[in-house]
Design an enzyme around this catalytic site. Structure first.
Site, mmCIF file in Angstrom:
data_model
loop_
_atom_site.group_PDB
_atom_site.id
_atom_site.type_symbol
_atom_site.label_atom_id
_atom_site.label_comp_id
_atom_site.label_asym_id
_atom_site.label_seq_id
_atom_site.Cartn_x
_atom_site.Cartn_y
_atom_site.Cartn_z
ATOM 1 N N LYS A 39 0.849 -1.192 0.000
ATOM 2 C CA LYS A 39 0.000 0.000 0.000
ATOM 3 C C LYS A 39 0.878 1.233 0.000
ATOM 4 C CE LYS A 39 -4.538 0.766 0.205
ATOM 5 N NZ LYS A 39 -5.578 -0.024 -0.467
ATOM 6 N N GLY A 62 -18.449 8.220 -1.184
ATOM 7 C CA GLY A 62 -17.411 8.375 -2.193
ATOM 8 C C GLY A 62 -17.708 7.468 -3.371
ATOM 9 N N VAL A 100 -17.097 4.278 -4.046
ATOM 10 C CA VAL A 100 -17.664 2.962 -3.735
ATOM 11 C C VAL A 100 -19.064 3.100 -3.145
ATOM 12 C CG1 VAL A 100 -17.414 0.894 -2.306
ATOM 13 C CG2 VAL A 100 -15.416 1.869 -3.456
ATOM 14 N N GLY A 144 -20.586 6.881 4.119
ATOM 15 C CA GLY A 144 -19.614 7.293 3.118
ATOM 16 C C GLY A 144 -20.169 7.198 1.717
#
Length: 353
Positions: free
Chosen positions: A78, A181, A183, A179
């Site tokens: 990552k 965003g 996705v 959330g």
């Protein structure tokens, strides 16, 4: 770093900076046992450099587990770009990041994550070929991985609803999405099409209004979303939200969402299990994006084949849920054991050669 709770025998951690562009960040390679370390690049404003380090260490470990359980020939890595408050990451910074990735000579393959777009990856690709999540032509797999992540979460919700509520139909199901965003928005679209009733929250008020209009979603304050009286809680923002403070207040019988590192500690999986809350392990349910990115990088599947591979997340989770019930073991521990088993098999295969 070596004494950090998030350090898990990582193979390498690279701190990088570029004076000309102002780029600062970290790449963590957790494991290359199964192949090159693959995982997205996150651009985020952190409270401290230590917070950035903890995030990248945990995220890279999660990628090793995610790729192993998904059956991908990739290890776990990552990257985080430390974004200055109120400032976007520039094209020059992404180009500099590409040079850093290239110096690792293929040990790490990057792609989009939170705060990073397909256009940003195109800047990265100017200086390295070890990149995925790029715009594609025709039937080739790849591009923005977020629709695949959302589809995997949608399939995972179906598996969880079948296991916990003994129903297959999502119509009328109450789902709280934390959330909105890339996705979260794609997930809301699929859930709305399936007839689910949505409750949403995001710090972006425009995104909430959009969901209210398009999906007839009920909007609540971000600090209230985890505790709604719903059938499914779907965290699709940042991690660490399932903890000693939040778990006692959760009312949903199912947690199935796209966020990484949802459990603040492994012990929080036991706490959910003790409360009879079915938890879909995050790195299992949200693997659709890396399945897409890996298929693009390896050129191992068409777009249609990628969608089919993502759909198998439902079957994988069904197996984890059944074993959890049969053995009275938290689902996160079942998933961890599966990841360890596949990584161990990879080490044995490598050693035999």
């Amino acid at each position: 770093m070596f004494s950090s709770k998030a350090f898990d025998g990582h193979e390498g951690v690279t701190f990088f900076s570029d004076a000309a562009s102002g780029l600062r960040g970290i790449i963590a390679i957790h494991s290359t046992t199964l192949g090159p370390a693959a995982g997205g690049c996150r651009a985020w404003t952190y409270d401290s450099d230590e917070a950035a380090l903890q995030d990248v260490l945990r995220l890279s470990r999660g990628m090793s587990y995610k790729n192993a359980v998904a059956g991908l020939p990739m290890g776990g890595g990552k990257a985080v770009i430390i974004r200055e408050p109120g400032k976007p990451v520039t094209a020059a910074q992404f180009e500099a990041f590409g040079r850093v990735v290239n110096q690792l000579a293929g040990r790490y393959v990057t792609a989009e994550d939170v705060g990073v777009s397909v256009a940003d990856m195109a800047c990265v690709a100017r200086n390295t070929r070890y990149v995925s999540g790029l715009a594609q032509d025709g039937a080739a797999a790849g591009g923005d991985p977020s629709p695949k992540t959302a589809y995997g979460v949608f399939c995972g919700i179906r598996a969880a609803v079948q296991a916990r509520l003994a129903i297959r139909e999502l119509r009328g199901l109450r789902v709280a999405v934390q959330g909105l965003g890339s996705v979260g928005r794609h997930l809301c679209e699929r859930l709305h099409e399936a007839g689910a009733e949505l409750v949403v929250a995001d710090i972006n008020t425009a995104a909430c209004e959009d969901a209210r209009v398009k999906f007839q979603a009920r909007v609540v304050a971000p600090e209230e979303i985890l505790f709604q009286d719903v059938d499914v809680l779907s965290p699709c923002a940042l991690g660490g939200i399932l903890n000693a403070q939040s778990i006692p207040r959760i009312r949903a019988p199912i947690i199935a969402g796209g966020a990484n590192n949802q459990l603040a500690t492994p012990e929080d999986g036991q706490a959910l299990h003790d409360r009879h809350i079915l938890y879909a392990p995050d790195y299992v349910i949200n693997a659709g994006g890396i399945i897409c990115a890996a298929s693009e990088y390896l050129k191992s599947a068409t777009e249609d084949q990628v969608w089919q591979r993502v759909a198998r997340i439902e079957q994988t989770l069904t197996g984890i849920f059944l074993e959890s019930t049969a053995t009275d073991t938290p689902t996160n521990l079942i998933a961890d054991a599966l990841a360890h088993e596949r990584m161990h098999a990879g080490r044995m295969t490598a050693a035999s050669h």
